[in-house]
Design a protein around this motif. Structure first.
Motif, short mmCIF file in Angstrom:
data_model
loop_
_atom_site.label_atom_id
_atom_site.label_comp_id
_atom_site.label_asym_id
_atom_site.label_seq_id
_atom_site.Cartn_x
_atom_site.Cartn_y
_atom_site.Cartn_z
N UNK A 50 0.84 -1.21 0.00
CA UNK A 50 0.00 0.00 0.00
C UNK A 50 0.87 1.25 0.00
N UNK A 51 1.95 1.24 0.79
CA UNK A 51 2.87 2.40 0.79
C UNK A 51 3.52 2.58 -0.57
N UNK A 52 3.89 1.48 -1.21
CA UNK A 52 4.51 1.57 -2.54
C UNK A 52 3.54 2.16 -3.55
N UNK A 53 2.28 1.77 -3.51
CA UNK A 53 1.29 2.31 -4.43
C UNK A 53 1.05 3.78 -4.13
N UNK A 54 0.94 4.13 -2.84
CA UNK A 54 0.69 5.51 -2.45
C UNK A 54 1.83 6.42 -2.86
N UNK A 55 3.06 5.90 -2.87
CA UNK A 55 4.23 6.70 -3.22
C UNK A 55 4.48 6.73 -4.73
N UNK A 56 3.71 6.00 -5.51
CA UNK A 56 3.96 5.92 -6.95
C UNK A 56 3.38 7.14 -7.67
N UNK A 57 3.49 7.11 -8.97
CA UNK A 57 3.00 8.20 -9.83
C UNK A 57 1.50 8.43 -9.59
N UNK A 58 0.96 9.49 -10.19
CA UNK A 58 -0.47 9.78 -10.02
C UNK A 58 -1.38 8.60 -10.38
N UNK A 60 -1.14 5.81 -9.25
CA UNK A 60 -1.34 5.15 -7.96
C UNK A 60 -2.53 5.73 -7.22
N UNK A 61 -2.85 7.00 -7.46
CA UNK A 61 -4.01 7.61 -6.82
C UNK A 61 -5.29 6.89 -7.21
N UNK A 62 -5.40 6.52 -8.47
CA UNK A 62 -6.59 5.78 -8.93
C UNK A 62 -6.70 4.44 -8.20
N UNK A 63 -5.56 3.78 -8.05
CA UNK A 63 -5.55 2.49 -7.37
C UNK A 63 -5.99 2.66 -5.92
N UNK A 64 -5.43 3.65 -5.24
CA UNK A 64 -5.78 3.87 -3.84
C UNK A 64 -7.25 4.26 -3.69
N UNK A 65 -7.79 5.05 -4.62
CA UNK A 65 -9.22 5.40 -4.56
C UNK A 65 -10.07 4.15 -4.72
#
Length: 76
Positions: A50-58, A60-65
């Motif tokens: 989750x931290x890796x996704x949150x720290x990735x490119x924009x 990653x925002x779609x994935x976190x949403x």
């Protein structure tokens, strides 16, 4: 040939009979491997990913949403 004794059917034979019935019903077996949620490392692996996704490119925002949207599955 029908069984005439009360002897239990061996597990391999029961499984073969079950699979034969399922195939006759038009089904086929599928095996999947999923993460072991009982593993002591499971929670930490999830946090790290989750931290890796949150720290990735924009992107990653779609994935976190998406994760936030499906985290609490709606009752139907």
């Amino acid at each position: 040939m029908p069984r005439t004794t009360n002897e239990p059917v061996p597990a391999p034979k029961r499984m073969a009979n079950y699979r034969q019935r399922m195939r006759a019903a038009g089904l086929r077996p599928v095996q999947i491997w999923v993460p072991d949620t009982r593993s002591p490392d499971f929670a930490e692996i999830c946090r790290r990913q989750a931290r890796a996704v949150a720290a990735s490119d924009p992107a990653g925002d779609d994935v976190m949403r998406f994760i936030e949207d499906v985290y609490e599955w709606p009752e139907t």
